[in-house]
Write a protein that holds these residues in place. Sequence first.
Motif, PDB file in Angstrom:
ATOM      1  N   HIS A   1      -0.497  -5.619  -2.178  1.00  0.00           N
ATOM      2  CA  HIS A   1       0.619  -6.521  -2.490  1.00  0.00           C
ATOM      3  C   HIS A   1       1.928  -6.048  -1.884  1.00  0.00           C
ATOM      4  O   HIS A   1       2.891  -6.810  -1.821  1.00  0.00           O
ATOM      5  CB  HIS A   1       0.767  -6.733  -3.995  1.00  0.00           C
ATOM      6  N   GLY A   2       1.996  -4.794  -1.463  1.00  0.00           N
ATOM      7  CA  GLY A   2       3.218  -4.299  -0.834  1.00  0.00           C
ATOM      8  C   GLY A   2       4.397  -4.154  -1.780  1.00  0.00           C
ATOM      9  O   GLY A   2       5.546  -4.137  -1.328  1.00  0.00           O
ATOM     10  N   LEU A   3       4.130  -4.018  -3.063  1.00  0.00           N
ATOM     11  CA  LEU A   3       5.201  -4.014  -4.070  1.00  0.00           C
ATOM     12  C   LEU A   3       5.223  -2.716  -4.872  1.00  0.00           C
ATOM     13  O   LEU A   3       4.195  -2.068  -5.054  1.00  0.00           O
ATOM     14  CB  LEU A   3       4.983  -5.164  -5.057  1.00  0.00           C
ATOM     15  N   VAL A   4       6.395  -2.382  -5.365  1.00  0.00           N
ATOM     16  CA  VAL A   4       6.526  -1.385  -6.428  1.00  0.00           C
ATOM     17  C   VAL A   4       7.567  -1.907  -7.410  1.00  0.00           C
ATOM     18  O   VAL A   4       8.606  -2.444  -6.999  1.00  0.00           O
ATOM     19  CB  VAL A   4       6.966  -0.009  -5.887  1.00  0.00           C
ATOM     20  N   ALA A   5       7.277  -1.746  -8.697  1.00  0.00           N
ATOM     21  CA  ALA A   5       8.227  -2.161  -9.732  1.00  0.00           C
ATOM     22  C   ALA A   5       8.587  -0.971 -10.606  1.00  0.00           C
ATOM     23  O   ALA A   5       7.822  -0.004 -10.707  1.00  0.00           O
ATOM     24  CB  ALA A   5       7.623  -3.274 -10.591  1.00  0.00           C
ATOM     25  N   LEU A   6       9.764  -1.045 -11.187  1.00  0.00           N
ATOM     26  CA  LEU A   6      10.142  -0.115 -12.259  1.00  0.00           C
ATOM     27  C   LEU A   6      10.002  -0.856 -13.583  1.00  0.00           C
ATOM     28  O   LEU A   6      10.530  -1.957 -13.731  1.00  0.00           O
ATOM     29  CB  LEU A   6      11.584   0.381 -12.076  1.00  0.00           C
ATOM     30  N   ASP A   7       9.322  -0.231 -14.523  1.00  0.00           N
ATOM     31  CA  ASP A   7       8.927  -0.882 -15.777  1.00  0.00           C
ATOM     32  C   ASP A   7      10.009  -0.732 -16.855  1.00  0.00           C
ATOM     33  O   ASP A   7       9.729  -0.328 -17.969  1.00  0.00           O
ATOM     34  CB  ASP A   7       7.622  -0.251 -16.284  1.00  0.00           C
ATOM     35  N   TRP A   8      11.215  -1.079 -16.497  1.00  0.00           N
ATOM     36  CA  TRP A   8      12.335  -0.810 -17.404  1.00  0.00           C
ATOM     37  C   TRP A   8      12.988  -2.082 -17.928  1.00  0.00           C
ATOM     38  O   TRP A   8      14.155  -2.060 -18.320  1.00  0.00           O
ATOM     39  CB  TRP A   8      13.392   0.049 -16.684  1.00  0.00           C
ATOM     40  N   ASN A   9      12.258  -3.181 -17.932  1.00  0.00           N
ATOM     41  CA  ASN A   9      12.841  -4.449 -18.386  1.00  0.00           C
ATOM     42  C   ASN A   9      13.317  -4.365 -19.827  1.00  0.00           C
ATOM     43  O   ASN A   9      14.129  -5.171 -20.249  1.00  0.00           O
ATOM     44  CB  ASN A   9      11.807  -5.589 -18.262  1.00  0.00           C
TER      45      ASN A   9
ATOM     46  N   ALA B   1      -7.470   6.380  -6.716  1.00  0.00           N
ATOM     47  CA  ALA B   1      -6.522   7.389  -7.221  1.00  0.00           C
ATOM     48  C   ALA B   1      -5.703   7.959  -6.070  1.00  0.00           C
ATOM     49  O   ALA B   1      -4.485   8.163  -6.187  1.00  0.00           O
ATOM     50  CB  ALA B   1      -7.270   8.490  -7.948  1.00  0.00           C
ATOM     51  N   TYR B   2      -6.364   8.177  -4.951  1.00  0.00           N
ATOM     52  CA  TYR B   2      -5.662   8.711  -3.771  1.00  0.00           C
ATOM     53  C   TYR B   2      -4.625   7.700  -3.269  1.00  0.00           C
ATOM     54  O   TYR B   2      -3.484   8.054  -2.977  1.00  0.00           O
ATOM     55  CB  TYR B   2      -6.688   9.021  -2.681  1.00  0.00           C
ATOM     56  N   ALA B   3      -5.041   6.450  -3.213  1.00  0.00           N
ATOM     57  CA  ALA B   3      -4.112   5.414  -2.743  1.00  0.00           C
ATOM     58  C   ALA B   3      -2.942   5.274  -3.708  1.00  0.00           C
ATOM     59  O   ALA B   3      -1.796   5.064  -3.290  1.00  0.00           O
ATOM     60  CB  ALA B   3      -4.849   4.077  -2.594  1.00  0.00           C
ATOM     61  N   TYR B   4      -3.212   5.390  -4.979  1.00  0.00           N
ATOM     62  CA  TYR B   4      -2.129   5.260  -5.958  1.00  0.00           C
ATOM     63  C   TYR B   4      -1.142   6.419  -5.881  1.00  0.00           C
ATOM     64  O   TYR B   4       0.021   6.259  -6.252  1.00  0.00           O
ATOM     65  CB  TYR B   4      -2.682   5.131  -7.374  1.00  0.00           C
ATOM     66  N   ASP B   5      -1.615   7.564  -5.435  1.00  0.00           N
ATOM     67  CA  ASP B   5      -0.667   8.684  -5.296  1.00  0.00           C
ATOM     68  C   ASP B   5       0.522   8.291  -4.424  1.00  0.00           C
ATOM     69  O   ASP B   5       1.661   8.652  -4.705  1.00  0.00           O
ATOM     70  CB  ASP B   5      -1.362   9.913  -4.689  1.00  0.00           C
ATOM     71  N   ALA B   6       0.242   7.549  -3.368  1.00  0.00           N
ATOM     72  CA  ALA B   6       1.322   7.155  -2.458  1.00  0.00           C
ATOM     73  C   ALA B   6       2.268   6.159  -3.121  1.00  0.00           C
ATOM     74  O   ALA B   6       3.494   6.250  -2.985  1.00  0.00           O
ATOM     75  CB  ALA B   6       0.727   6.551  -1.182  1.00  0.00           C
TER      76      ALA B   6
ATOM     77  N   TYR C   1       2.724   5.837  -6.323  1.00  0.00           N
ATOM     78  CA  TYR C   1       3.405   6.556  -7.398  1.00  0.00           C
ATOM     79  C   TYR C   1       4.563   7.384  -6.843  1.00  0.00           C
ATOM     80  O   TYR C   1       5.626   7.484  -7.471  1.00  0.00           O
ATOM     81  CB  TYR C   1       2.404   7.450  -8.142  1.00  0.00           C
ATOM     82  N   ALA C   2       4.380   7.934  -5.677  1.00  0.00           N
ATOM     83  CA  ALA C   2       5.484   8.692  -5.061  1.00  0.00           C
ATOM     84  C   ALA C   2       6.693   7.781  -4.826  1.00  0.00           C
ATOM     85  O   ALA C   2       7.843   8.195  -5.010  1.00  0.00           O
ATOM     86  CB  ALA C   2       5.020   9.318  -3.747  1.00  0.00           C
ATOM     87  N   GLU C   3       6.432   6.534  -4.440  1.00  0.00           N
ATOM     88  CA  GLU C   3       7.532   5.581  -4.265  1.00  0.00           C
ATOM     89  C   GLU C   3       8.184   5.266  -5.616  1.00  0.00           C
ATOM     90  O   GLU C   3       9.414   5.162  -5.724  1.00  0.00           O
ATOM     91  CB  GLU C   3       7.028   4.288  -3.611  1.00  0.00           C
ATOM     92  N   TYR C   4       7.337   5.083  -6.624  1.00  0.00           N
ATOM     93  CA  TYR C   4       7.867   4.819  -7.971  1.00  0.00           C
ATOM     94  C   TYR C   4       8.778   5.962  -8.408  1.00  0.00           C
ATOM     95  O   TYR C   4       9.882   5.741  -8.903  1.00  0.00           O
ATOM     96  CB  TYR C   4       6.687   4.667  -8.935  1.00  0.00           C
TER      97      TYR C   4
END
Lengths: 561, 561
Positions: free
Chosen positions: A381-389, A519-524, A526-529
């Motif tokens: 999806h090419g997205l990252v969100a911050l869960d601070w709503n 999990a490996y893909a999410y590491d990347a 998560y680093a952006e998050y």
Amino acid sequence: MNVNAHRESPHVIGIDFGTLSGRAVVVRVADGAEVGTAVHEYASGVIDDVLPATGAALPPDWALQDPDDYREVLRHAVPAALAASGVPASSVIGVGIDFTACTVLPALADGTPLCELPELRGRPHAYTKLWKHHAAQRHADRINALAHERKEPWIGRYGGKISSEWQFAKALQLLEEDPEIFARAQRWIEAADWIIWQLCGVETRNVCTAGYKAVYQDGRYPSRDYLAALNPAFPAVLDKIDHPQSPLGARAGGLTAEAAAWTGLPEGIAVAVANVDAHVTPPAANAIAPGQLLLVMGTSTCHVMNGEILAEVPGMCGVVRDGITSGSWGYEAGQSGVGDIFAWYVDHAVPPSYVERAAQRGMSVHELLSEESAAQPVGAHGLVALDWNNGNRSVLVDHELSGLIVGLTLATRPPDIYRALLESTAFGTRTIVEAFESAGVPVTELVIAGGLLKNAFLMQIYADVVNRPLSIIGSEQGPALGSAIHAAVAAGAYPDVPAAAKAMGKVHRNVYLPDPDRAYAYDALYAEYRLLHDYFGRGTNDVMHRLRTFRNQARAGGQTS
Amino acid sequence: MNVNAHRESPHVIGIDFGTLSGRAVVVRVADGAEVGTAVHEYASGVIDDVLPATGAALPPDWALQDPDDYREVLRHAVPAALAASGVPASSVIGVGIDFTACTVLPALADGTPLCELPELRGRPHAYTKLWKHHAAQRHADRINALAHERKEPWIGRYGGKISSEWQFAKALQLLEEDPEIFARAQRWIEAADWIIWQLCGVETRNVCTAGYKAVYQDGRYPSRDYLAALNPAFPAVLDKIDHPQSPLGARAGGLTAEAAAWTGLPEGIAVAVANVDAHVTPPAANAIAPGQLLLVMGTSTCHVMNGEILAEVPGMCGVVRDGITSGSWGYEAGQSGVGDIFAWYVDHAVPPSYVERAAQRGMSVHELLSEESAAQPVGAHGLVALDWNNGNRSVLVDHELSGLIVGLTLATRPPDIYRALLESTAFGTRTIVEAFESAGVPVTELVIAGGLLKNAFLMQIYADVVNRPLSIIGSEQGPALGSAIHAAVAAGAYPDVPAAAKAMGKVHRNVYLPDPDRAYAYDALYAEYRLLHDYFGRGTNDVMHRLRTFRNQARAGGQTS
């Protein structure tokens, strides 16, 4: 265990006092089987608009309750659950409860709530202040500022910040806004402990709310000196809360004749010391070993875990000795918005085509979006969100942060955003897990309770993002089951809570295992998050605070268009 | 002027060749009155799926057209417009056209398109490459890298980056993917100039497309040395494009007998030199004075303005001497996504309740959201967005940036987000305005053309955010009117384009004036936009690029769930 299978099978009753209703569950002591349940809604619900006794409007952010509604749960839900179970009342050997917290009320020395005195019936401050009464923020701000200024030793055990929801903030508001009620309150007591008092006629104070909500640490409350510096009259609050502490699973007393008449239960049976809804759930999932992080996932997420050592974990809600299980340090952390972020998205940002398609397929919009999201590879999806709503509790302790989404293109579609929001909350949990581990408190397993565990796709995301196995609780009534476990221990059916949890708790182990590639893909991602998390959350760019200020100023009286 | 009101009133015809159709408008020379119009859709439209001649699939990002579709506009739309106007053909003294650009085709020396040679009918590279043919990005990347490496003097006049849409990128792709077609192309010509050739039988090259799309600067194209360094065979492209340049408003020739037969117009009347749709619009709005920035606002926004000096404005699409009006430096800048961001939001993120309410009230969702947004004070939504959902042309020249929104809470509602998106594009325009001014090119007024001017609320936001008066064009057919103005000049009815624009152009001056309070409030929001703009757009945090990379990798073959 002490149960003789050849006699009448013994039962216990767990009662979960929620925000809008109370639920009673009849549980078999031998194996934790839930044999009957009933719910009773509070007649007054949440009092946040007008005070029924006078019709007077309440100020913004107030949330009260009428404590007699809690007694009504005893009068109606307990007999109804018993009837539904088909087991005889005589088989019930104990009763335990859990409550929302901090939900706190002023009372006389005999336990009479001040709001039940006819002359105080019209005084809002005489009522129970519900956990989500948020009108004491400026009092909490003073409490925190002074604690840091004086370097109070306990502040570090609460992530550096005491909540406006907790006992001292609410008490300080009471003192300063209605000093007469403050003066007449001989007791200032959690509703959890108050309902136990109603059941067994004896005041007790449980270590859990004392530690998590009343800043009771190392055997003492905050000092008189400190309280006097907040307000010279404030040290008197200590006289209203001081009482010996009772451990979880202990017997508070025997059921009184009056409470027996309300409930239809045998007089004299064991009444367990009170519990808090989130903290009572680990035993229900048999997840009380150090490293087993239990997540109660609903509109928000509460993270509770036992640890073998005392550590100051950044942003935790609190660490309390014996606060979850006697003999361990009980840690609590939290995410202010989880399910309510997903619900916000579905309610306010999903176009008709998806709503119609979900209806046609007989599924919820959440289910449809989960299904379509699950078809994507990680990161597609090419997205990252911050869960601070809804702000951030752990690890930043900043409720004035807000949500963000980055990576939007003209090709972005609802399943993309929905997935990014699910993932953002998993990244939030991973941030908490890493904060624990960085502080020397290992996290080996996630155990999930709460309404969100029904979303298998969400669960898999958490397993992959946090890269740990996920177990799920085996009960839909975790808090009530946990209360029942404590009742069984109080009744002497088990030697302690761990033994009872082993026999009566229910968990499906390792239901979700992390996939190494994901999990490996999410590491990347998560680093952006984390990069965004620190940039927006730690003061490099305080845009979220400034936007909130602009918003508040504009709403207070700006021009339009 | 030369018009004698006592004789038959003279007319001109402007033809606007768009992406999907061509529009002819009959215009009275005396005052620019639009007396008749007709549209003809291209039979083949945009060829981006399969080539009709063979049924063979085209690769991704291709976009072709069949040039005979343009002739069909002459055959159908012109007579139909004339019929609709009711004026006699004999009253028409000239014809002018504008075209999408860079839309370019290979032809023989006599103007025959290569795709019209029977043996080349099945070769995709023989067709017109439409402006939005985006398959030459890697060629553009090489063009840019080499230009910077060699410090080519012209690269600064294009904001440091040549687009993949332009003539050299498309030609290099042609050379390297189908060298036979490249070799057989005796001419490589803008469709704008090609259709003029069809009308008057004479090849001309207009200075506008030469400058903006073919890197013609200071009297020359890029050097043979430079082109040879890209590909040893590439200098030959110069032989295919070299031709004397014709100024805008000049007479290209007289209408041929053949074209007179197609159109029903008198043989021999003036045919004006070709124009580009955006660049021909300022005269139609009588907005050609230095400092009058004309915005053509539609799915994207094109900003064109005359300046008195030559300056290198960061991120501009190009600066071309005489490129808009003879005697001035014509500047072009752009925002890659404007109306298409609003459309994306309405199509993919507005919940059913709003769609239903708009339908009940007989209005569009855009209208409903604009109305509800307009009721808010500035900043009341607590949001800031970056308008990069389709990348950023000016001032960052980075099409791999993406959209962002910050400040989301559980209380955020559709009108909040919609307004934040409208504002974000206004902030984008202000960024462009400030880039002009910082480079020493003053901007005193915004003049709006294009479909978005019908949204009065959006217009007011632009006036307030940019803090300048806003004028709006008085024609819904701006490009065609601009072409008609050039036809009138070519026919000798006016001495030059400024004189014709003054008589025939239509503008409503100062329709929207900035409100000082709102302008002041927007300054604060704009400061937040710029902070985020620079953080995400200038490399401090390249998360948008990395997310795009993750996305592309994931789609190329990742695991799911």
